[in-house]
Every structure is written in C-alpha cells, then in structure tokens.
Write a protein that holds these residues in place. Structure first.
Motif: not given
Length: 134
Positions: A16-20, A63-65, A74-81, A110-113
């Motif tokens: 579960h990834i959250i970014f603002c 996002m639920f990835v 962190a790679e997923i969030a960085r790439t998507v952002k 970024t939040y990661f769960g």
C-alpha cells in the motif's frame, strides 16, 4: 492477492503506497486525475507490477501494487512518481507555472505498508514453534 512464482521463487508481495502532491496542493481532479491514474496504470503495466487498486484524491494517491521480490517498494514509488509528474506537466503545462514553479509535482515523502494474507501474530507464532515441528 494471488501467489506468484518464477524459476526460483514463490511470493505474495503487496504494498500500500501513498504519496502527496507537493505542498498538498489539491490539483488532482478532473482531467488531471484521469491523466494521473492512466499514467500510473501504464507505468505499472510496463514494469510488470500489478496495480490491484488505485484511488486518486485531490492532493494524494493511494495505490495497492504487487511486485516481485527483486523490486523494492521505494523503486516502485520513485518510478511512478517520476513518470507521472513528467506526463502530467507535459499534458497540463499551466499547472507547473501556477502551483509548482521550480519544483516537482510530488512531495518527497511516501507511505509504505505491506499487505499480506496472514497476520504478524501468525508469522511470529509459526517461527517460535519451528523446533516443535521437527
């Protein structure tokens, strides 16, 4: 979430990834929200990540990835952002000048769960009782 496998691994990994948006500007609505959602979906598909759920809110994204063990969250969030910011600013150039002059679209935070089908307590109990099982 379903069990995945490759030649040497079996896994069920979900995040579960959250970014603002930077400064929590509420700009992710209407066509911008659609462009954001489409960009994230296309990026996940291109990289082989499973986008199970997504919700674009006016100032943040949930996002639920699912991904393989080789891919760090962190790679997923960085790439998507990164990719989504470029695409959104390309489609909506006035947005950059109006709210995000001289900076990116997303906050660096970024939040990661982790998401799983078993609880922390179940894993702890399983590990603690291993010697009893042999």
């Amino acid at each position: 979430m379903r069990m995945m496998k490759n030649s040497h691994q079996v896994y069920e990994l979900g995040y579960h990834i959250i970014f603002c948006t930077k400064y929590r500007h509420k700009v992710l609505d209407g066509d911008v929200a659609v462009a954001c959602r489409n960009s994230i979906a296309e990026t996940c598909a291109a990289y082989g990540w499973g986008l199970e759920e997504i919700e674009v809110m006016p100032d943040h994204v949930h996002m639920f990835v699912t991904a393989s063990p080789q891919t760090a969250p962190a790679e997923i969030a960085r790439t998507v952002k990164s990719i989504s910011a470029v695409r959104i600013f390309t489609q909506f150039p006035k947005l950059k000048g109006r709210k995000f002059w001289g900076s990116g679209l997303w906050s660096p935070s970024t939040y990661f769960g982790s998401v799983g089908h078993i609880s922390e307590e179940t894993v702890r109990r399983y590990i603690q009782t291993q010697k009893e099982r042999t």
